[in-house]
Write a protein that holds these residues in place. Structure first.
Motif, mmCIF file in Angstrom:
data_model
loop_
_atom_site.group_PDB
_atom_site.id
_atom_site.type_symbol
_atom_site.label_atom_id
_atom_site.label_comp_id
_atom_site.label_asym_id
_atom_site.label_seq_id
_atom_site.Cartn_x
_atom_site.Cartn_y
_atom_site.Cartn_z
ATOM 1 N N SER A 72 4.114 4.095 -0.753
ATOM 2 C CA SER A 72 2.877 4.874 -0.690
ATOM 3 C C SER A 72 1.760 4.181 -1.452
ATOM 4 N N VAL A 73 2.076 3.673 -2.624
ATOM 5 C CA VAL A 73 1.073 2.987 -3.436
ATOM 6 C C VAL A 73 0.595 1.723 -2.731
ATOM 7 N N VAL A 74 1.513 1.031 -2.067
ATOM 8 C CA VAL A 74 1.138 -0.163 -1.301
ATOM 9 C C VAL A 74 0.161 0.201 -0.183
ATOM 10 N N LEU A 75 0.448 1.304 0.510
ATOM 11 C CA LEU A 75 -0.451 1.764 1.572
ATOM 12 C C LEU A 75 -1.868 1.979 1.045
ATOM 13 N N LEU A 76 -1.968 2.620 -0.104
ATOM 14 C CA LEU A 76 -3.276 2.889 -0.694
ATOM 15 C C LEU A 76 -3.967 1.597 -1.117
ATOM 16 N N GLU A 77 -3.209 0.709 -1.728
ATOM 17 C CA GLU A 77 -3.786 -0.542 -2.220
ATOM 18 C C GLU A 77 -4.294 -1.411 -1.067
ATOM 19 N N GLU A 78 -3.572 -1.397 0.042
ATOM 20 C CA GLU A 78 -3.943 -2.229 1.190
ATOM 21 C C GLU A 78 -5.013 -1.594 2.061
ATOM 22 N N GLY A 79 -5.417 -0.370 1.706
ATOM 23 C CA GLY A 79 -6.469 0.283 2.455
ATOM 24 C C GLY A 79 -6.040 0.848 3.789
ATOM 25 N N GLN A 80 -4.729 1.049 3.980
ATOM 26 C CA GLN A 80 -4.244 1.606 5.249
ATOM 27 C C GLN A 80 -4.510 3.101 5.347
ATOM 28 N N LEU A 81 -4.833 3.713 4.224
ATOM 29 C CA LEU A 81 -5.284 5.098 4.178
ATOM 30 C C LEU A 81 -6.554 5.150 3.338
ATOM 31 N N PRO A 82 -7.523 5.963 3.727
ATOM 32 C CA PRO A 82 -8.748 6.055 2.928
ATOM 33 C C PRO A 82 -8.449 6.636 1.555
ATOM 34 N N ALA A 83 -8.876 5.935 0.524
ATOM 35 C CA ALA A 83 -8.608 6.394 -0.842
ATOM 36 C C ALA A 83 -9.674 5.866 -1.783
ATOM 37 N N SER A 84 -10.095 6.704 -2.684
ATOM 38 C CA SER A 84 -11.078 6.307 -3.686
ATOM 39 C C SER A 84 -10.415 5.408 -4.725
ATOM 40 N N SER A 85 -11.233 4.709 -5.484
ATOM 41 C CA SER A 85 -10.693 3.853 -6.540
ATOM 42 C C SER A 85 -9.985 4.697 -7.596
ATOM 43 N N ALA A 86 -10.494 5.921 -7.811
ATOM 44 C CA ALA A 86 -9.866 6.812 -8.790
ATOM 45 C C ALA A 86 -8.464 7.224 -8.340
ATOM 46 N N LEU A 87 -8.332 7.506 -7.041
ATOM 47 C CA LEU A 87 -7.021 7.888 -6.508
ATOM 48 C C LEU A 87 -6.044 6.727 -6.613
ATOM 49 N N LYS A 88 -6.484 5.547 -6.271
ATOM 50 C CA LYS A 88 -5.614 4.373 -6.373
ATOM 51 C C LYS A 88 -5.169 4.156 -7.812
ATOM 52 N N LYS A 89 -6.108 4.339 -8.741
ATOM 53 C CA LYS A 89 -5.784 4.166 -10.158
ATOM 54 C C LYS A 89 -4.747 5.184 -10.608
ATOM 55 N N THR A 90 -4.909 6.433 -10.151
ATOM 56 C CA THR A 90 -3.948 7.489 -10.504
ATOM 57 C C THR A 90 -2.570 7.176 -9.944
ATOM 58 N N ALA A 91 -2.521 6.731 -8.685
ATOM 59 C CA ALA A 91 -1.240 6.413 -8.044
ATOM 60 C C ALA A 91 -0.536 5.271 -8.770
ATOM 61 N N ARG A 92 -1.297 4.241 -9.128
ATOM 62 C CA ARG A 92 -0.698 3.111 -9.853
ATOM 63 C C ARG A 92 -0.152 3.562 -11.201
ATOM 64 N N LYS A 93 -0.919 4.394 -11.866
ATOM 65 C CA LYS A 93 -0.508 4.884 -13.193
ATOM 66 C C LYS A 93 0.770 5.712 -13.093
ATOM 67 N N LEU A 94 0.835 6.605 -12.116
ATOM 68 C CA LEU A 94 2.017 7.453 -11.949
ATOM 69 C C LEU A 94 3.251 6.602 -11.649
ATOM 70 N N LEU A 95 3.085 5.616 -10.798
ATOM 71 C CA LEU A 95 4.225 4.768 -10.449
ATOM 72 C C LEU A 95 4.674 3.947 -11.650
ATOM 73 N N ARG A 96 3.733 3.394 -12.385
ATOM 74 C CA ARG A 96 4.072 2.603 -13.569
ATOM 75 C C ARG A 96 4.827 3.448 -14.595
ATOM 76 N N GLU A 97 4.359 4.647 -14.830
ATOM 77 C CA GLU A 97 5.028 5.543 -15.776
ATOM 78 C C GLU A 97 6.403 5.972 -15.269
ATOM 79 N N ALA A 98 6.517 6.136 -13.940
ATOM 80 C CA ALA A 98 7.795 6.542 -13.349
ATOM 81 C C ALA A 98 8.852 5.465 -13.542
ATOM 82 N N VAL A 99 8.459 4.217 -13.387
ATOM 83 C CA VAL A 99 9.404 3.104 -13.573
ATOM 84 C C VAL A 99 9.953 3.115 -14.998
ATOM 85 N N THR A 100 9.070 3.315 -15.967
ATOM 86 C CA THR A 100 9.495 3.346 -17.368
ATOM 87 C C THR A 100 10.383 4.553 -17.660
#
Length: 272
Positions: A72-100
């Motif tokens: 899902s995060v890859v989809l957002l980063e690659e622009g395959q779905l419309p997403a604001s920079s804030a949304l992308k930042k939130t998604a990256r943050k959630l995934l990073r925290e989830a890994v830890t």
């Protein structure tokens, strides 16, 4: 499309109904944990994540695959779905925290609000890839769902989910998965394919049975995680009941099964 939507197509559903009668399989006891919110889909997906994480602590050699939430995060980063920079930042943050958080949980095996919250947030991300849905509450977690999931996990029995030799979490079926737009099961353990269901009903219905047949066929066509796996039993873990029910795969693999597999492949190819 997904395996669930494919087996729900009238043509496919009618063919499977013609070939098989849905087994009368249901839980012995009454429901133990009732829903505490109306977020049924989110709770179900979140519990799938949490349950697989818990099973991983019991089977440290389990095969694991990339989380759907990562796609899902890859989809957002690659622009395959419309997403604001804030949304992308939130998604990256959630995934990073989830890994830890996941790494810490596997090491400590301590169930706490953090790993449950992480599972819920991963489920929110999961919906982006599977359904193109961006949860307006992405990152926010309902305490009622946390408590509900904790109580459901307490029902799970270690003996039911400790493998003797082989455990695959979120297994995929090679190129066969692509026939139905991508398919990943919940768990394969010692020759038993298990689907985790967080439904109020403790009885296997036709759609759930057809989904299990679909997984069984995809394994025949593409193997599991790049290799052939002999699946001897199929089953459902009813998380609100704490019961695992299974049945022999030989009930499916009858004399007509090879023809069904060919038909399944052709129909899937024509549906794409």
């Amino acid at each position: 499309m997904s395996l669930t939507s494919f087996v729900a197509l009238p043509e496919v559903k009618n063919r499977l109904k013609q070939e098989y009668e849905t087994p009368r399989i249901q839980c012995v006891q009454e429901i133990q944990i009732s829903p505490r919110t109306q977020s049924y889909g989110l709770t179900g997906t979140a519990f799938d994540y949490l349950m697989r994480f818990w099973i991983e602590t019991l089977n440290l050699n389990a095969e694991t695959k990339r989380w759907v939430a990562e796609s899902s995060v890859v989809l957002l980063e690659e622009g395959q779905l419309p997403a604001s920079s804030a949304l992308k930042k939130t998604a990256r943050k959630l995934l990073r925290e989830a890994v830890t958080c996941h790494s810490d949980y596997i090491k400590t095996c301590k169930l706490n609000d953090d790993i449950i919250s992480t599972s819920i947030q991963l489920a929110q991300l999961d919906a982006i890839y599977r359904a193109g849905y961006i949860d307006p509450n992405l990152g926010k977690v309902d305490k009622l769902i946390i408590d509900e999931m904790r109580d459901m996990l307490k029902l799970a029995k270690e003996k039911d989910f400790t493998a003797k030799s082989y455990c695959a979490l979120n297994p995929v079926f090679g190129e066969a998965s692509l026939l139905v737009g991508g398919a990943d099961a919940d768990l394969i353990m010692d020759g038993t394919l298990i689907d985790i269901k967080t439904t109020k009903s403790g009885k296997m219905d036709m759609s759930q049975f057809h989904q299990l047949i679909g997984y069984f066929i995809l394994n025949k066509l593409g193997g599991v995680n790049g290799k052939q796996i002999k699946i001897n039993r199929l089953g459902i873990y009813f998380s609100r009941y704490g019961e695992l029910v299974t049945f022999p795969a030989e009930n499916i693999e009858n004399d007509k099964f090879p023809q069904l597999v060919k038909w399944f492949r052709k129909t899937a190819e024509n549906t794409q």
